[in-house]
Write a protein that holds these residues in place. Structure first.
Motif, PDB file in Angstrom:
ATOM      1  N   LYS A 196      22.460 -35.826 -89.911  1.00 39.33           N
ATOM      2  CA  LYS A 196      21.906 -36.108 -88.581  1.00 39.33           C
ATOM      3  C   LYS A 196      21.350 -34.841 -87.932  1.00 39.33           C
ATOM      4  N   LEU A 197      22.096 -33.744 -88.031  1.00 36.46           N
ATOM      5  CA  LEU A 197      21.605 -32.476 -87.485  1.00 36.46           C
ATOM      6  C   LEU A 197      20.312 -32.057 -88.162  1.00 36.46           C
ATOM      7  N   LYS A 198      20.292 -32.140 -89.486  1.00 40.97           N
ATOM      8  CA  LYS A 198      19.096 -31.708 -90.224  1.00 40.97           C
ATOM      9  C   LYS A 198      17.901 -32.586 -89.863  1.00 40.97           C
ATOM     10  N   LYS A 199      18.124 -33.886 -89.741  1.00 44.02           N
ATOM     11  CA  LYS A 199      17.038 -34.793 -89.356  1.00 44.02           C
ATOM     12  C   LYS A 199      16.461 -34.410 -87.998  1.00 44.02           C
ATOM     13  N   ASN A 200      17.329 -34.125 -87.021  1.00 40.19           N
ATOM     14  CA  ASN A 200      16.860 -33.706 -85.695  1.00 40.19           C
ATOM     15  C   ASN A 200      16.037 -32.425 -85.775  1.00 40.19           C
ATOM     16  N   ILE A 201      16.523 -31.468 -86.543  1.00 41.47           N
ATOM     17  CA  ILE A 201      15.840 -30.177 -86.644  1.00 41.47           C
ATOM     18  C   ILE A 201      14.507 -30.314 -87.371  1.00 41.47           C
ATOM     19  N   LEU A 258      30.297 -26.475 -85.303  1.00 40.41           N
ATOM     20  CA  LEU A 258      28.912 -26.800 -85.650  1.00 40.41           C
ATOM     21  C   LEU A 258      28.192 -25.654 -86.365  1.00 40.41           C
ATOM     22  N   ASN A 259      28.746 -24.457 -86.314  1.00 36.42           N
ATOM     23  CA  ASN A 259      28.055 -23.283 -86.849  1.00 36.42           C
ATOM     24  C   ASN A 259      27.699 -23.403 -88.320  1.00 36.42           C
ATOM     25  N   LYS A 260      28.654 -23.798 -89.132  1.00 32.27           N
ATOM     26  CA  LYS A 260      28.433 -23.845 -90.580  1.00 32.27           C
ATOM     27  C   LYS A 260      27.262 -24.761 -90.931  1.00 32.27           C
ATOM     28  N   SER A 261      27.212 -25.937 -90.314  1.00 36.26           N
ATOM     29  CA  SER A 261      26.116 -26.872 -90.598  1.00 36.26           C
ATOM     30  C   SER A 261      24.777 -26.320 -90.140  1.00 36.26           C
ATOM     31  N   ILE A 262      24.745 -25.765 -88.934  1.00 34.49           N
ATOM     32  CA  ILE A 262      23.489 -25.224 -88.408  1.00 34.49           C
ATOM     33  C   ILE A 262      22.986 -24.085 -89.298  1.00 34.49           C
ATOM     34  N   ILE A 263      23.876 -23.187 -89.681  1.00 36.56           N
ATOM     35  CA  ILE A 263      23.484 -22.073 -90.547  1.00 36.56           C
ATOM     36  C   ILE A 263      22.965 -22.602 -91.884  1.00 36.56           C
ATOM     37  N   LYS A 264      23.668 -23.548 -92.466  1.00 37.04           N
ATOM     38  CA  LYS A 264      23.259 -24.120 -93.756  1.00 37.04           C
ATOM     39  C   LYS A 264      21.881 -24.779 -93.653  1.00 37.04           C
ATOM     40  N   ILE A 265      21.634 -25.492 -92.562  1.00 33.29           N
ATOM     41  CA  ILE A 265      20.344 -26.164 -92.370  1.00 33.29           C
ATOM     42  C   ILE A 265      19.211 -25.149 -92.329  1.00 33.29           C
TER      43      ILE A 265
END
Length: 90
Positions: free
Chosen positions: A37-42, A66-73
């Motif tokens: 979902k985060l990646k789709k938004n970004i 949320l940091n790990k997911s955001i960094i990975k994206i």
């Protein structure tokens, strides 16, 4: 450059082009966001800049979950990610 501020209420993502803010996006901070979902938004945000090749993402966050997911994206887009959340800047 892309800047990301993850706060307790909102995630704000700003896109800088030629040292000027080109656009900003805001959506609620939810620690239960899935990576997908985060990646789709970004991706939706980044599609507004088809002719610009971003290379740097600066992250500041008070929501460590949320940091790990955001960094990975952002790394998946081949961006260098700098997390300034724990840096003492002054």
């Amino acid at each position: 450059m892309i800047v990301v501020d993850i706060g307790n209420t909102d995630i704000v993502i700003g896109f800088f082009i030629n040292n000027k803010i080109a656009d900003t996006y805001r959506f609620p901070s939810k620690s239960n966001y899935s990576y997908t979902k985060l990646k789709k938004n970004i991706i939706q945000m980044m599609l507004n800049f088809p002719n610009y090749n971003f290379s740097l993402c600066v992250l500041s966050s008070v929501v460590p979950s949320l940091n790990k997911s955001i960094i990975k994206i952002f790394k998946s887009f081949n961006l260098n990610v700098v997390n300034i959340a724990h840096l003492k800047l002054i």
